[in-house]
Scaffold this motif. Structure first.
Motif, PDB file in Angstrom:
ATOM      1  N   GLY A   1       4.912  -3.752   5.491  1.00  0.00           N
ATOM      2  CA  GLY A   1       3.865  -4.762   5.627  1.00  0.00           C
ATOM      3  C   GLY A   1       3.326  -5.244   4.301  1.00  0.00           C
ATOM      4  O   GLY A   1       2.149  -5.054   3.997  1.00  0.00           O
ATOM      5  N   ILE A   2       4.149  -5.880   3.496  1.00  0.00           N
ATOM      6  CA  ILE A   2       3.713  -6.423   2.207  1.00  0.00           C
ATOM      7  C   ILE A   2       2.872  -7.675   2.458  1.00  0.00           C
ATOM      8  O   ILE A   2       3.208  -8.520   3.291  1.00  0.00           O
ATOM      9  CB  ILE A   2       4.939  -6.755   1.323  1.00  0.00           C
ATOM     10  CG1 ILE A   2       5.764  -5.485   1.034  1.00  0.00           C
ATOM     11  CG2 ILE A   2       4.520  -7.442   0.032  1.00  0.00           C
ATOM     12  CD1 ILE A   2       5.041  -4.418   0.250  1.00  0.00           C
ATOM     13  N   ILE A   3       1.769  -7.779   1.742  1.00  0.00           N
ATOM     14  CA  ILE A   3       0.861  -8.927   1.845  1.00  0.00           C
ATOM     15  C   ILE A   3       1.266  -9.974   0.811  1.00  0.00           C
ATOM     16  O   ILE A   3       1.472  -9.660  -0.358  1.00  0.00           O
ATOM     17  CB  ILE A   3      -0.600  -8.492   1.579  1.00  0.00           C
ATOM     18  CG1 ILE A   3      -1.064  -7.456   2.598  1.00  0.00           C
ATOM     19  CG2 ILE A   3      -1.535  -9.699   1.524  1.00  0.00           C
ATOM     20  CD1 ILE A   3      -1.368  -7.984   3.962  1.00  0.00           C
ATOM     21  N   ASP A   4       1.366 -11.216   1.268  1.00  0.00           N
ATOM     22  CA  ASP A   4       1.691 -12.347   0.407  1.00  0.00           C
ATOM     23  C   ASP A   4       0.578 -13.373   0.592  1.00  0.00           C
ATOM     24  O   ASP A   4       0.292 -13.779   1.727  1.00  0.00           O
ATOM     25  CB  ASP A   4       3.054 -12.917   0.819  1.00  0.00           C
ATOM     26  CG  ASP A   4       3.536 -14.047  -0.072  1.00  0.00           C
ATOM     27  OD1 ASP A   4       3.068 -14.155  -1.220  1.00  0.00           O
ATOM     28  OD2 ASP A   4       4.386 -14.831   0.396  1.00  0.00           O
ATOM     29  N   LYS A   5      -0.069 -13.758  -0.514  1.00  0.00           N
ATOM     30  CA  LYS A   5      -1.189 -14.684  -0.392  1.00  0.00           C
ATOM     31  C   LYS A   5      -1.369 -15.488  -1.675  1.00  0.00           C
ATOM     32  O   LYS A   5      -0.821 -15.145  -2.717  1.00  0.00           O
ATOM     33  CB  LYS A   5      -2.477 -13.927  -0.067  1.00  0.00           C
ATOM     34  CG  LYS A   5      -2.900 -12.901  -1.118  1.00  0.00           C
ATOM     35  CD  LYS A   5      -4.072 -12.073  -0.613  1.00  0.00           C
ATOM     36  CE  LYS A   5      -4.505 -11.030  -1.632  1.00  0.00           C
ATOM     37  NZ  LYS A   5      -5.644 -10.237  -1.131  1.00  0.00           N
TER      38      LYS A   5
ATOM     39  N   PHE B   1       0.830  -1.202   0.000  1.00  0.00           N
ATOM     40  CA  PHE B   1       0.000   0.000   0.000  1.00  0.00           C
ATOM     41  C   PHE B   1       0.863   1.250   0.000  1.00  0.00           C
ATOM     42  O   PHE B   1       1.704   1.429   0.878  1.00  0.00           O
ATOM     43  CB  PHE B   1      -0.950  -0.014   1.207  1.00  0.00           C
ATOM     44  CG  PHE B   1      -1.946  -1.136   1.112  1.00  0.00           C
ATOM     45  CD1 PHE B   1      -3.154  -0.940   0.468  1.00  0.00           C
ATOM     46  CD2 PHE B   1      -1.655  -2.390   1.606  1.00  0.00           C
ATOM     47  CE1 PHE B   1      -4.060  -1.982   0.329  1.00  0.00           C
ATOM     48  CE2 PHE B   1      -2.550  -3.434   1.474  1.00  0.00           C
ATOM     49  CZ  PHE B   1      -3.758  -3.232   0.832  1.00  0.00           C
ATOM     50  N   LEU B   2       0.645   2.084  -1.007  1.00  0.00           N
ATOM     51  CA  LEU B   2       1.284   3.397  -1.037  1.00  0.00           C
ATOM     52  C   LEU B   2       0.605   4.311  -0.034  1.00  0.00           C
ATOM     53  O   LEU B   2       1.218   5.227   0.503  1.00  0.00           O
ATOM     54  CB  LEU B   2       1.198   4.013  -2.435  1.00  0.00           C
ATOM     55  CG  LEU B   2       2.038   3.328  -3.513  1.00  0.00           C
ATOM     56  CD1 LEU B   2       1.710   3.898  -4.883  1.00  0.00           C
ATOM     57  CD2 LEU B   2       3.522   3.464  -3.211  1.00  0.00           C
TER      58      LEU B   2
ATOM     59  N   GLY C   1       3.271 -15.598   5.468  1.00  0.00           N
ATOM     60  CA  GLY C   1       4.079 -14.636   6.220  1.00  0.00           C
ATOM     61  C   GLY C   1       3.431 -14.301   7.549  1.00  0.00           C
ATOM     62  O   GLY C   1       2.969 -15.190   8.272  1.00  0.00           O
ATOM     63  N   ASP C   2       3.370 -13.010   7.867  1.00  0.00           N
ATOM     64  CA  ASP C   2       2.822 -12.553   9.146  1.00  0.00           C
ATOM     65  C   ASP C   2       1.315 -12.784   9.281  1.00  0.00           C
ATOM     66  O   ASP C   2       0.767 -12.635  10.369  1.00  0.00           O
ATOM     67  CB  ASP C   2       3.126 -11.070   9.363  1.00  0.00           C
ATOM     68  CG  ASP C   2       4.597 -10.817   9.633  1.00  0.00           C
ATOM     69  OD1 ASP C   2       5.329 -11.787   9.955  1.00  0.00           O
ATOM     70  OD2 ASP C   2       5.027  -9.655   9.531  1.00  0.00           O
ATOM     71  N   ASN C   3       0.655 -13.131   8.179  1.00  0.00           N
ATOM     72  CA  ASN C   3      -0.791 -13.396   8.214  1.00  0.00           C
ATOM     73  C   ASN C   3      -1.110 -14.873   8.002  1.00  0.00           C
ATOM     74  O   ASN C   3      -2.268 -15.233   7.771  1.00  0.00           O
ATOM     75  CB  ASN C   3      -1.503 -12.539   7.163  1.00  0.00           C
ATOM     76  CG  ASN C   3      -1.500 -11.084   7.560  1.00  0.00           C
ATOM     77  OD1 ASN C   3      -2.070 -10.712   8.578  1.00  0.00           O
ATOM     78  ND2 ASN C   3      -0.819 -10.256   6.784  1.00  0.00           N
TER      79      ASN C   3
ATOM     80  N   SER D   1      -1.780  -5.448   6.688  1.00  0.00           N
ATOM     81  CA  SER D   1      -0.390  -5.059   6.443  1.00  0.00           C
ATOM     82  C   SER D   1       0.189  -4.326   7.658  1.00  0.00           C
ATOM     83  O   SER D   1       1.395  -4.354   7.891  1.00  0.00           O
ATOM     84  CB  SER D   1      -0.279  -4.190   5.185  1.00  0.00           C
ATOM     85  OG  SER D   1      -0.888  -2.928   5.371  1.00  0.00           O
ATOM     86  N   LYS D   2      -0.671  -3.685   8.460  1.00  0.00           N
ATOM     87  CA  LYS D   2      -0.231  -2.940   9.648  1.00  0.00           C
ATOM     88  C   LYS D   2      -0.346  -3.764  10.922  1.00  0.00           C
ATOM     89  O   LYS D   2       0.492  -3.672  11.811  1.00  0.00           O
ATOM     90  CB  LYS D   2      -1.095  -1.684   9.833  1.00  0.00           C
ATOM     91  CG  LYS D   2      -0.971  -0.663   8.747  1.00  0.00           C
ATOM     92  CD  LYS D   2      -1.935   0.474   9.075  1.00  0.00           C
ATOM     93  CE  LYS D   2      -2.053   1.456   7.952  1.00  0.00           C
ATOM     94  NZ  LYS D   2      -2.962   2.539   8.284  1.00  0.00           N
ATOM     95  N   GLN D   3      -1.426  -4.486  11.047  1.00  0.00           N
ATOM     96  CA  GLN D   3      -1.717  -5.320  12.220  1.00  0.00           C
ATOM     97  C   GLN D   3      -1.923  -6.755  11.739  1.00  0.00           C
ATOM     98  O   GLN D   3      -3.058  -7.225  11.615  1.00  0.00           O
ATOM     99  CB  GLN D   3      -2.985  -4.832  12.930  1.00  0.00           C
ATOM    100  CG  GLN D   3      -2.897  -3.435  13.492  1.00  0.00           C
ATOM    101  CD  GLN D   3      -1.952  -3.390  14.689  1.00  0.00           C
ATOM    102  OE1 GLN D   3      -1.949  -4.272  15.530  1.00  0.00           O
ATOM    103  NE2 GLN D   3      -1.140  -2.354  14.757  1.00  0.00           N
ATOM    104  N   PRO D   4      -0.834  -7.459  11.450  1.00  0.00           N
ATOM    105  CA  PRO D   4      -0.970  -8.803  10.884  1.00  0.00           C
ATOM    106  C   PRO D   4      -1.634  -9.796  11.840  1.00  0.00           C
ATOM    107  O   PRO D   4      -1.614  -9.630  13.063  1.00  0.00           O
ATOM    108  CB  PRO D   4       0.467  -9.212  10.569  1.00  0.00           C
ATOM    109  CG  PRO D   4       1.347  -8.246  11.230  1.00  0.00           C
ATOM    110  CD  PRO D   4       0.541  -7.037  11.583  1.00  0.00           C
TER     111      PRO D   4
END
Length: 156
Positions: free
Chosen positions: A84-88, A29-30, A107-109, A148-151
């Motif tokens: 906080g890049i999302i990988d799914k 997210f930009l 990852g973190d999620n 991305s902020k609060q995984p």
């Protein structure tokens, strides 16, 4: 340009055997302000930039604008994204007259699996597959911009 969707937790992996398509997604997210988000996404061999507006009070609808960009542009923009890049992995599953997009996060999620179904109207009815769990439409903590902020791994 108004997106109407409902979001659900997924309670089993049955959807994987019913998927007609699946692919990995990397996104950042930009801007992840609650009034608007600007997302950069890599999906297969294509890039996308997406602007989303604030959700309606019930969480069902919001403005969405998306434009395809090159893979190289997306990779370069991902470097500028907030932490906080999302990988799914996304699975596409047809059920009844609708396609459910089921995201299995890494990852973190990791451990979080969410299904979304896009609708034509807020009151549209649809068949629910047996693997759908609790509805979380409008619960901001399940938005990718918030994950991305609060995984998921930080939730208690």
């Amino acid at each position: 340009m108004i997106e109407i969707e409902r979001k659900f937790l997924v309670k089993s992996e049955v959807f994987k055997n019913k998927a007609y398509n699946s692919f990995n997604i990397k996104q950042g997210f930009l801007n992840s302000h609650k009034e608007r988000t600007v997302r950069i996404r890599l999906k297969k061999d294509k890039g996308y930039i997406t602007v989303k507006g604030k959700s309606t009070e019930n969480g069902l609808s919001r403005f969405e604008w998306e434009k395809e960009i090159s893979n190289i542009e997306a990779e370069n923009l991902l470097i500028l994204c907030e932490e906080g890049i999302i990988d799914k992995r996304r699975y596409e599953v047809k059920f009844g007259n609708h396609t459910f997009e089921v995201d299995e996060f890494f990852g973190d999620n990791e451990g979080l699996v969410i299904a979304e179904v896009e609708l034509n109207t807020e009151n549209e009815t649809f068949k629910k597959p047996e693997w759908l769990g609790k509805e979380v439409t409008g619960d901001i903590k399940y938005y990718n911009s918030q994950l991305s902020k609060q995984p998921y791994k930080t939730w208690k």
